[in-house]
Design an enzyme around this catalytic site. Structure first.
Site, PDB file in Angstrom:
ATOM      1  N   TYR A  18      32.885 -31.524   2.389  1.00 18.32           N
ATOM      2  CA  TYR A  18      33.809 -32.360   3.170  1.00 18.32           C
ATOM      3  C   TYR A  18      34.590 -31.521   4.182  1.00 18.32           C
ATOM      4  O   TYR A  18      34.787 -31.938   5.319  1.00 18.32           O
ATOM      5  CB  TYR A  18      34.788 -33.088   2.243  1.00 18.32           C
ATOM      6  CG  TYR A  18      34.124 -34.139   1.376  1.00 18.32           C
ATOM      7  CD1 TYR A  18      33.115 -34.944   1.881  1.00 18.32           C
ATOM      8  CD2 TYR A  18      34.525 -34.337   0.053  1.00 18.32           C
ATOM      9  CE1 TYR A  18      32.500 -35.907   1.098  1.00 18.32           C
ATOM     10  CE2 TYR A  18      33.918 -35.303  -0.734  1.00 18.32           C
ATOM     11  CZ  TYR A  18      32.909 -36.084  -0.211  1.00 18.32           C
ATOM     12  OH  TYR A  18      32.312 -37.039  -0.985  1.00 18.32           O
ATOM     13  N   ASN A  68      31.631 -28.155  -4.729  1.00 18.06           N
ATOM     14  CA  ASN A  68      30.559 -28.292  -3.728  1.00 18.06           C
ATOM     15  C   ASN A  68      30.878 -29.411  -2.744  1.00 18.06           C
ATOM     16  O   ASN A  68      30.717 -29.264  -1.530  1.00 18.06           O
ATOM     17  CB  ASN A  68      29.219 -28.605  -4.411  1.00 18.06           C
ATOM     18  CG  ASN A  68      28.709 -27.427  -5.194  1.00 18.06           C
ATOM     19  OD1 ASN A  68      29.114 -26.293  -4.947  1.00 18.06           O
ATOM     20  ND2 ASN A  68      27.836 -27.691  -6.151  1.00 18.06           N
ATOM     21  N   PHE A 119      21.118 -34.505   4.296  1.00 18.23           N
ATOM     22  CA  PHE A 119      21.188 -35.958   4.140  1.00 18.23           C
ATOM     23  C   PHE A 119      22.618 -36.461   3.913  1.00 18.23           C
ATOM     24  O   PHE A 119      23.013 -37.501   4.436  1.00 18.23           O
ATOM     25  CB  PHE A 119      20.289 -36.414   2.984  1.00 18.23           C
ATOM     26  CG  PHE A 119      18.824 -36.244   3.261  1.00 18.23           C
ATOM     27  CD1 PHE A 119      18.267 -36.734   4.431  1.00 18.23           C
ATOM     28  CD2 PHE A 119      18.006 -35.587   2.364  1.00 18.23           C
ATOM     29  CE1 PHE A 119      16.920 -36.573   4.703  1.00 18.23           C
ATOM     30  CE2 PHE A 119      16.654 -35.414   2.622  1.00 18.23           C
ATOM     31  CZ  PHE A 119      16.111 -35.908   3.792  1.00 18.23           C
ATOM     32  N   GLY A 120      23.386 -35.696   3.115  1.00 21.78           N
ATOM     33  CA  GLY A 120      24.786 -36.099   2.893  1.00 21.78           C
ATOM     34  C   GLY A 120      25.535 -36.116   4.220  1.00 21.78           C
ATOM     35  O   GLY A 120      26.309 -37.034   4.514  1.00 21.78           O
ATOM     36  N   ARG A 151      21.169 -30.625  -0.097  1.00 21.84           N
ATOM     37  CA  ARG A 151      21.150 -29.426   0.774  1.00 21.84           C
ATOM     38  C   ARG A 151      20.055 -29.490   1.835  1.00 21.84           C
ATOM     39  O   ARG A 151      19.487 -28.491   2.205  1.00 21.84           O
ATOM     40  CB  ARG A 151      20.984 -28.150  -0.055  1.00 21.84           C
ATOM     41  CG  ARG A 151      22.124 -27.818  -0.976  1.00 21.84           C
ATOM     42  CD  ARG A 151      23.480 -27.778  -0.322  1.00 21.84           C
ATOM     43  NE  ARG A 151      23.728 -26.708   0.616  1.00 21.84           N
ATOM     44  CZ  ARG A 151      24.248 -25.544   0.312  1.00 21.84           C
ATOM     45  NH1 ARG A 151      24.552 -25.270  -0.930  1.00 21.84           N
ATOM     46  NH2 ARG A 151      24.487 -24.650   1.255  1.00 21.84           N
ATOM     47  N   LYS A 152      19.754 -30.705   2.298  1.00 23.34           N
ATOM     48  CA  LYS A 152      18.773 -30.856   3.375  1.00 23.34           C
ATOM     49  C   LYS A 152      19.372 -31.614   4.556  1.00 23.34           C
ATOM     50  O   LYS A 152      18.668 -32.071   5.450  1.00 23.34           O
ATOM     51  CB  LYS A 152      17.538 -31.588   2.852  1.00 23.34           C
ATOM     52  CG  LYS A 152      16.825 -30.754   1.806  1.00 23.34           C
ATOM     53  CD  LYS A 152      15.763 -31.470   1.096  1.00 23.34           C
ATOM     54  CE  LYS A 152      15.163 -30.696  -0.064  1.00 23.34           C
ATOM     55  NZ  LYS A 152      15.762 -29.442  -0.431  1.00 23.34           N
ATOM     56  N   ASN A 188      34.974 -30.720  -8.239  1.00 30.26           N
ATOM     57  CA  ASN A 188      33.740 -30.848  -7.464  1.00 30.26           C
ATOM     58  C   ASN A 188      33.803 -29.959  -6.212  1.00 30.26           C
ATOM     59  O   ASN A 188      33.890 -30.414  -5.074  1.00 30.26           O
ATOM     60  CB  ASN A 188      33.527 -32.322  -7.086  1.00 30.26           C
ATOM     61  CG  ASN A 188      32.097 -32.603  -6.635  1.00 30.26           C
ATOM     62  OD1 ASN A 188      31.310 -31.677  -6.422  1.00 30.26           O
ATOM     63  ND2 ASN A 188      31.770 -33.874  -6.485  1.00 30.26           N
ATOM     64  N   PHE A 227      26.549 -40.430  -2.307  1.00 28.29           N
ATOM     65  CA  PHE A 227      25.661 -39.829  -3.302  1.00 28.29           C
ATOM     66  C   PHE A 227      24.277 -39.587  -2.718  1.00 28.29           C
ATOM     67  O   PHE A 227      23.669 -40.483  -2.142  1.00 28.29           O
ATOM     68  CB  PHE A 227      25.540 -40.764  -4.515  1.00 28.29           C
ATOM     69  CG  PHE A 227      24.792 -40.168  -5.670  1.00 28.29           C
ATOM     70  CD1 PHE A 227      25.393 -39.227  -6.497  1.00 28.29           C
ATOM     71  CD2 PHE A 227      23.478 -40.531  -5.942  1.00 28.29           C
ATOM     72  CE1 PHE A 227      24.712 -38.659  -7.565  1.00 28.29           C
ATOM     73  CE2 PHE A 227      22.782 -39.978  -7.004  1.00 28.29           C
ATOM     74  CZ  PHE A 227      23.401 -39.042  -7.822  1.00 28.29           C
ATOM     75  N   VAL A 228      23.821 -38.357  -2.883  1.00 30.84           N
ATOM     76  CA  VAL A 228      22.444 -38.000  -2.528  1.00 30.84           C
ATOM     77  C   VAL A 228      21.761 -37.587  -3.825  1.00 30.84           C
ATOM     78  O   VAL A 228      22.309 -36.759  -4.584  1.00 30.84           O
ATOM     79  CB  VAL A 228      22.416 -36.846  -1.498  1.00 30.84           C
ATOM     80  CG1 VAL A 228      20.990 -36.372  -1.232  1.00 30.84           C
ATOM     81  CG2 VAL A 228      23.080 -37.279  -0.193  1.00 30.84           C
TER      82      VAL A 228
HETATM   83  C1  LIG Z   1      28.103 -33.874  -1.913  1.00 27.22           C
HETATM   84  C2  LIG Z   1      26.760 -34.382  -1.400  1.00 27.22           C
HETATM   85  C3  LIG Z   1      26.899 -35.832  -0.947  1.00 27.22           C
HETATM   86  C4  LIG Z   1      26.333 -33.507  -0.207  1.00 27.22           C
HETATM   87  O1  LIG Z   1      25.095 -33.982   0.265  1.00 27.22           O
HETATM   88  P1  LIG Z   1      23.925 -32.979   0.664  1.00 27.22           P
HETATM   89  O2  LIG Z   1      22.831 -33.780   1.245  1.00 27.22           O
HETATM   90  O3  LIG Z   1      23.587 -32.118  -0.504  1.00 27.22           O
HETATM   91  O4  LIG Z   1      24.657 -32.072   1.756  1.00 27.22           O
HETATM   92  P2  LIG Z   1      24.068 -31.539   3.136  1.00 27.22           P
HETATM   93  O5  LIG Z   1      22.718 -30.975   2.925  1.00 27.22           O
HETATM   94  O6  LIG Z   1      24.213 -32.589   4.165  1.00 27.22           O
HETATM   95  O7  LIG Z   1      25.085 -30.344   3.385  1.00 27.22           O
HETATM   96  C5  LIG Z   1      25.661 -30.066   4.611  1.00 27.22           C
HETATM   97  C6  LIG Z   1      26.482 -28.800   4.455  1.00 27.22           C
HETATM   98  O8  LIG Z   1      27.543 -28.992   3.511  1.00 27.22           O
HETATM   99  C7  LIG Z   1      27.699 -27.789   2.707  1.00 27.22           C
HETATM  100  N1  LIG Z   1      27.277 -28.061   1.329  1.00 27.22           N
HETATM  101  C8  LIG Z   1      26.651 -29.159   0.861  1.00 27.22           C
HETATM  102  N2  LIG Z   1      26.397 -29.055  -0.457  1.00 27.22           N
HETATM  103  C9  LIG Z   1      26.886 -27.841  -0.827  1.00 27.22           C
HETATM  104  C10 LIG Z   1      26.910 -27.129  -2.056  1.00 27.22           C
HETATM  105  N3  LIG Z   1      26.369 -27.640  -3.178  1.00 27.22           N
HETATM  106  N4  LIG Z   1      27.486 -25.906  -2.074  1.00 27.22           N
HETATM  107  C11 LIG Z   1      28.000 -25.371  -0.963  1.00 27.22           C
HETATM  108  N5  LIG Z   1      27.997 -25.984   0.247  1.00 27.22           N
HETATM  109  C12 LIG Z   1      27.445 -27.214   0.312  1.00 27.22           C
HETATM  110  C13 LIG Z   1      26.768 -26.762   3.322  1.00 27.22           C
HETATM  111  O9  LIG Z   1      27.460 -26.107   4.367  1.00 27.22           O
HETATM  112  C14 LIG Z   1      25.694 -27.628   3.890  1.00 27.22           C
HETATM  113  O10 LIG Z   1      24.972 -27.033   4.944  1.00 27.22           O
HETATM  114  P3  LIG Z   1      23.808 -25.990   4.579  1.00 27.22           P
HETATM  115  O11 LIG Z   1      22.965 -26.601   3.501  1.00 27.22           O
HETATM  116  O12 LIG Z   1      23.094 -25.829   5.893  1.00 27.22           O
HETATM  117  O13 LIG Z   1      24.507 -24.743   4.113  1.00 27.22           O
HETATM  118  C15 LIG Z   1      25.632 -34.265  -2.470  1.00 27.22           C
HETATM  119  O14 LIG Z   1      25.535 -32.919  -2.882  1.00 27.22           O
HETATM  120  C16 LIG Z   1      25.854 -35.134  -3.690  1.00 27.22           C
HETATM  121  O15 LIG Z   1      25.500 -36.319  -3.680  1.00 27.22           O
HETATM  122  N6  LIG Z   1      26.417 -34.555  -4.739  1.00 27.22           N
HETATM  123  C17 LIG Z   1      26.608 -35.274  -5.983  1.00 27.22           C
HETATM  124  C18 LIG Z   1      27.581 -36.421  -5.848  1.00 27.22           C
HETATM  125  C19 LIG Z   1      28.873 -36.003  -5.192  1.00 27.22           C
HETATM  126  O16 LIG Z   1      29.448 -34.945  -5.445  1.00 27.22           O
HETATM  127  N7  LIG Z   1      29.347 -36.905  -4.332  1.00 27.22           N
HETATM  128  C20 LIG Z   1      30.611 -36.743  -3.673  1.00 27.22           C
HETATM  129  C21 LIG Z   1      31.655 -37.319  -4.586  1.00 27.22           C
HETATM  130  S1  LIG Z   1      33.265 -37.314  -3.851  1.00 27.22           S
END
Ligand SMILES: CC(C)(COP(=O)(O)OP(=O)(O)OC[C@H]1O[C@@H](n2cnc3c(N)ncnc32)[C@H](O)[C@@H]1OP(=O)(O)O)[C@@H](O)C(=O)NCCC(=O)NCCS
Length: 218
Positions: A190, A185, A155-156, A152-153, A183, A145-146
């Protein structure tokens, strides 16, 4: 002789946000509890949310990290993190991202960590499992979770990378987790991280009355 232009120094890009991934400690429990609640809200599962801070405190820190429940905490700060010296189990990962605009985080007071300027921005919780086919332990990722304002920076990606790196370092061959089918996104994230989503597998869960019915089973 014509004057030559001075070499161009690249202009600094954006403003830096310093970041750190470190092992959680019992002091992080109030933040972990709130992050789990935010995860439940995100997944529309608040009716299942019954975790308490005392349950987390008494359960999560009873064994060496990586051999049972393990949490990496993601923190951010406008200032660099000090070099960590005494870290027996995991040397924190530190890096900086450059932002075009500052992050407006309305919950920053709630998630303030050590010092004034450090804020908790996310977490990942994982623990060993045992894929019998490989005959070697792996890690099961329970939650990643971020917080909304920090998505989108990268961190995930850094959090999941930290777990993957640890998986390889321990000689394990698999990481596994579940994702809700709506989900999209997270699924895209992943897949871009190199994971495969296995459609035919379903989650089975025995809990509540159905589980308690076994209390007196023979
Ligand atoms: C899923 C989650 C952990 C991703 O973390 P994040 O910090 O937003 O992702 P990142 O910035 O590291 O993303 C890396 C790449 O993944 C892809 N990506 C991440 N989020 C995305 C989104 N919302 N839509 C499309 N692509 C996405 C992109 O390719 C991204 O690279 P880019 O931003 O340069 O295009 C975060 O959005 C989150 O906590 N979401 C809510 C909780 C959740 O869904 N947890 C997972 C449950 S299984």
């Amino acid at each position: 002789m014509a004057a030559t232009a001075p070499p161009k120094t690249p202009a600094p890009v954006g403003r830096p946000l310093f970041s750190r991934i470190r092992l959680a400690t019992p002091l992080d429990v109030p933040h972990i509890h709130k992050l789990i609640h935010q995860m439940a809200v995100f997944e529309h599962l608040t009716d299942l949310f019954s975790a308490t801070e005392s349950a987390l405190s008494s359960t999560l820190f009873n064994s060496e990290p990586f051999h049972s429940f393990t949490i990496f905490i993601l923190e951010v700060s406008p200032n660099p993190f000090p070099e960590s010296t005494v870290e027996p189990f995991y040397k924190p990962t530190v890096w900086a991202v450059n932002l075009d605009l500052p992050i407006k985080d309305p919950d920053r007071d709630t998630f303030r960590s050590e010092g004034d300027d450090v804020v908790v921005a996310g977490f990942v919780l994982f623990f060993p499992n045992f894929p019998t086919l490989t005959g070697k332990p792996g890690f099961y990722v329970e939650d990643l979770f971020v917080r909304e304002y920090y998505r989108r920076k990268g961190f995930g990606k850094m959090l999941l990378t930290a777990v993957a790196k640890q998986t390889v370092a321990m000689g394990y061959e698999r990481m596994e987790w579940a994702v809700l089918d709506w989900n999209a996104n997270a699924i895209k994230f992943y897949e871009e991280m190199g994971a495969k989503v296995y459609q035919p597998w379903r989650i089975c869960r025995l809990t509540g009355e159905a589980l308690l019915a076994y209390r007196t089973a023979e």
